[in-house]
Design a protein around this motif. Structure first.
Motif, PDB file in Angstrom:
ATOM      1  N   LEU A 318     -26.807  24.007-123.096  1.00 32.81           N
ATOM      2  CA  LEU A 318     -27.658  23.258-123.570  1.00 32.81           C
ATOM      3  C   LEU A 318     -27.432  22.591-124.908  1.00 32.81           C
ATOM      4  CD1 LEU A 318     -30.923  24.312-122.159  1.00 32.81           C
ATOM      5  CD2 LEU A 318     -29.986  22.357-121.470  1.00 32.81           C
ATOM      6  N   VAL A 319     -27.883  21.529-125.187  1.00 37.11           N
ATOM      7  CA  VAL A 319     -28.048  20.886-126.592  1.00 37.11           C
ATOM      8  C   VAL A 319     -29.082  20.415-126.900  1.00 37.11           C
ATOM      9  CG1 VAL A 319     -27.098  19.115-128.098  1.00 37.11           C
ATOM     10  CG2 VAL A 319     -25.530  20.212-126.423  1.00 37.11           C
ATOM     11  N   ASP A 320     -29.938  20.919-127.962  1.00 36.66           N
ATOM     12  CA  ASP A 320     -31.144  20.477-128.061  1.00 36.66           C
ATOM     13  C   ASP A 320     -32.186  20.770-127.019  1.00 36.66           C
ATOM     14  OD1 ASP A 320     -30.503  19.807-130.765  1.00 36.66           O
ATOM     15  OD2 ASP A 320     -30.172  17.737-130.137  1.00 36.66           O
ATOM     16  N   ASP A 321     -31.898  21.764-126.133  1.00 38.16           N
ATOM     17  CA  ASP A 321     -32.862  22.112-125.061  1.00 38.16           C
ATOM     18  C   ASP A 321     -33.162  21.195-123.917  1.00 38.16           C
ATOM     19  OD1 ASP A 321     -33.469  24.443-126.466  1.00 38.16           O
ATOM     20  OD2 ASP A 321     -35.367  23.669-127.555  1.00 38.16           O
ATOM     21  N   ASP A 322     -32.358  20.096-124.113  1.00 38.14           N
ATOM     22  CA  ASP A 322     -32.861  18.975-123.044  1.00 38.14           C
ATOM     23  C   ASP A 322     -31.471  18.210-122.860  1.00 38.14           C
ATOM     24  OD1 ASP A 322     -33.086  17.552-125.470  1.00 38.14           O
ATOM     25  OD2 ASP A 322     -34.737  16.400-124.879  1.00 38.14           O
ATOM     26  N   LYS A 323     -30.281  18.258-123.331  1.00 38.56           N
ATOM     27  CA  LYS A 323     -29.020  17.636-123.120  1.00 38.56           C
ATOM     28  C   LYS A 323     -27.790  18.293-122.879  1.00 38.56           C
ATOM     29  CE  LYS A 323     -30.840  14.373-126.726  1.00 38.56           C
ATOM     30  NZ  LYS A 323     -32.100  15.113-127.096  1.00 38.56           N
ATOM     31  N   VAL A 324     -26.912  17.833-122.226  1.00 38.55           N
ATOM     32  CA  VAL A 324     -25.437  18.490-122.004  1.00 38.55           C
ATOM     33  C   VAL A 324     -24.352  17.602-122.445  1.00 38.55           C
ATOM     34  CG1 VAL A 324     -26.440  19.917-120.182  1.00 38.55           C
ATOM     35  CG2 VAL A 324     -25.942  17.647-119.459  1.00 38.55           C
ATOM     36  N   LYS A 325     -23.285  17.965-122.965  1.00 34.92           N
ATOM     37  CA  LYS A 325     -22.256  17.333-123.225  1.00 34.92           C
ATOM     38  C   LYS A 325     -21.168  17.076-121.943  1.00 34.92           C
ATOM     39  CE  LYS A 325     -18.363  17.495-126.638  1.00 34.92           C
ATOM     40  NZ  LYS A 325     -17.872  18.470-127.678  1.00 34.92           N
ATOM     41  N   ASP A 328     -18.873  11.483-120.835  1.00 34.22           N
ATOM     42  CA  ASP A 328     -19.568  10.186-121.363  1.00 34.22           C
ATOM     43  C   ASP A 328     -20.641  10.608-122.368  1.00 34.22           C
ATOM     44  OD1 ASP A 328     -18.467   8.812-118.957  1.00 34.22           O
ATOM     45  OD2 ASP A 328     -20.081   9.367-117.719  1.00 34.22           O
ATOM     46  N   GLY A 329     -20.233  11.643-122.971  1.00 35.30           N
ATOM     47  CA  GLY A 329     -21.180  11.943-124.144  1.00 35.30           C
ATOM     48  C   GLY A 329     -22.434  12.678-123.825  1.00 35.30           C
ATOM     49  N   LEU A 330     -23.380  12.958-124.726  1.00 34.73           N
ATOM     50  CA  LEU A 330     -24.659  13.534-124.517  1.00 34.73           C
ATOM     51  C   LEU A 330     -25.650  13.100-123.459  1.00 34.73           C
ATOM     52  CD1 LEU A 330     -25.583  14.842-128.148  1.00 34.73           C
ATOM     53  CD2 LEU A 330     -24.491  16.184-126.347  1.00 34.73           C
ATOM     54  N   ILE A 331     -26.023  13.651-122.422  1.00 40.69           N
ATOM     55  CA  ILE A 331     -26.875  13.024-121.446  1.00 40.69           C
ATOM     56  C   ILE A 331     -28.071  14.020-121.469  1.00 40.69           C
ATOM     57  CG2 ILE A 331     -27.021  12.671-118.909  1.00 40.69           C
ATOM     58  CD1 ILE A 331     -24.117  12.127-118.767  1.00 40.69           C
ATOM     59  N   PRO A 332     -29.206  13.220-121.374  1.00 38.46           N
ATOM     60  CA  PRO A 332     -30.307  14.179-121.099  1.00 38.46           C
ATOM     61  C   PRO A 332     -30.560  14.553-119.810  1.00 38.46           C
ATOM     62  CG  PRO A 332     -30.972  11.691-121.352  1.00 38.46           C
ATOM     63  CD  PRO A 332     -29.489  12.011-121.534  1.00 38.46           C
TER      64      PRO A 332
END
Length: 359
Positions: A318-325, A328-332
């Protein structure tokens, strides 16, 4: 040539590193729970106190004994209450003797009433006789006035003695009742020197030995249920709102390494402990271990929710608790249940979407 080979090696390392950190979401059964440390205590555990001071004469039970309600646990001695009881008994006997015994105070007043009544009758006869003669102008005015005065004085004296009798009778009756109450109170105080159990249970601890001084502020023993045990848990205030009665509890005890026990939440204490910012929660066993002792420790997980075959990813991705890498980049993404390792993905990616571990 060497430079080209070095670049190829670096590209290979980077590619392997990226592939190593790239995963696909997976479906699994997910259980969300709240963790807590555990302490085992007998149900209805309480500290036994004496309500009188003295010296411990004898412990009538031993640690580990099973006792019934009102079983005498220990005997305290103190000569002062015994002397008070004897004095109260003497005072009661004296009050009864004064009221109705051979030397009753009322008997003397009764004798005075009899004498006063006889004098009243005699003075009454003399007065009315002299009054009749005076109407016939026989005798002197002085004789008439003297007989009248004697009659009136006898009447008043009789009333005063009768009033004193009633007042004295009430006072003596009150003294008898007060003496009886004091005697009963002293007997109760004497009985208080026998410390009794308030419940059916087991003696888990004795804190005093014969000969030691007993006060009303120090516990003498610890007694609780012999068969029913409580699982005590301290829940952080962040998680307490998710706890409710009858939720399933998974328990691991240090004394039973590897064994898993189940229980259910039975009670939630509404007051927060300001010292450690936690709430006390109790649970009861569904399958009771063979042997339990007060103070056994372990850990527990209170089951909040369960789901089967849900899409999950490791929480470390998890990135910032609500995104994944992703490629296509970071996706919520929208998340759901979670445990210590995995979190449910409700939307944003599919099971075919590669994700990368953030640096």
């Amino acid at each position: 040539m060497k430079l080209i080979r070095l670049i190829c090696i670096l590209l290979t390392i980077v590619s392997c590193s990226e592939n190593k950190d790239k995963i696909l979401p997976t479906e699994r059964n997910l259980t969300e729970s709240v963790y807590s440390s555990v302490t085992i205590q007998p149900d209805s555990l309480y500290q036994v106190y004496a309500i009188v001071a003295g010296i411990l004469d004898e412990n009538l039970v031993e640690e580990g004994d099973v006792v019934s309600k009102d079983t005498i646990l220990m005997q305290i001695i103190n000569n002062t209450p015994k002397l008070n009881t004897q004095n109260a008994k003497l005072a009661l006997d004296l009050a009864k003797e004064n009221y109705s015994g051979s030397a009753a105070v009322l008997d003397g007043i009764k004798d005075e009433i009899v004498a006063a009544r006889l004098k009243h009758i005699n003075d009454s006869i003399n007065y009315y006789r002299q009054k009749k003669l005076w109407k016939q102008q026989i005798g002197s005015k002085l004789q008439y006035d003297t007989k009248k005065l004697n009659y009136e004085l006898a009447s008043n004296n009789l009333k005063l003695i009768q009033s004193r009798y009633n007042r004295t009778k009430n006072e003596l009756q009150t003294q008898v009742r007060q003496a009886e109450n004091n005697y009963k109170k002293s007997l109760i105080t004497t009985k208080d020197f026998a410390v009794k159990s308030k419940i059916n249970g087991k003696v888990y601890a004795l804190y005093k030995e014969p000969g030691e001084i007993i006060t009303t502020t120090e516990p003498l023993a610890s007694i609780g249920s012999a068969t029913r045990f409580i699982i005590e848990m301290l829940i952080d205030e962040v998680d307490i709102v998710r706890i409710s009665e009858n939720q399933e509890v998974i328990i691991h005890l240090d004394a039973y390494n590897g064994d898993v026990f189940t229980g259910k939440v039975s009670k939630i204490y509404p007051k927060k402990d300001e010292r450690n910012q936690t709430f006390k929660v109790e649970a009861v066993f569904k399958n009771l271990p063979n042997v339990l002792y007060p103070g056994l420790s372990g850990e527990a997980n209170i089951i909040i929710a369960k789901k089967d075959s849900v899409l999950t990813i490791p929480k470390a991705y998890l990135v910032d608790d609500d995104k994944v890498k992703t490629d296509d980049g970071l996706i919520p993404i929208k998340t759901g249940l979670q445990n210590l390792e995995y979190i449910e993905v409700l939307s944003g990616i599919t099971k075919d979407t590669p994700i990368y571990k953030p640096e």
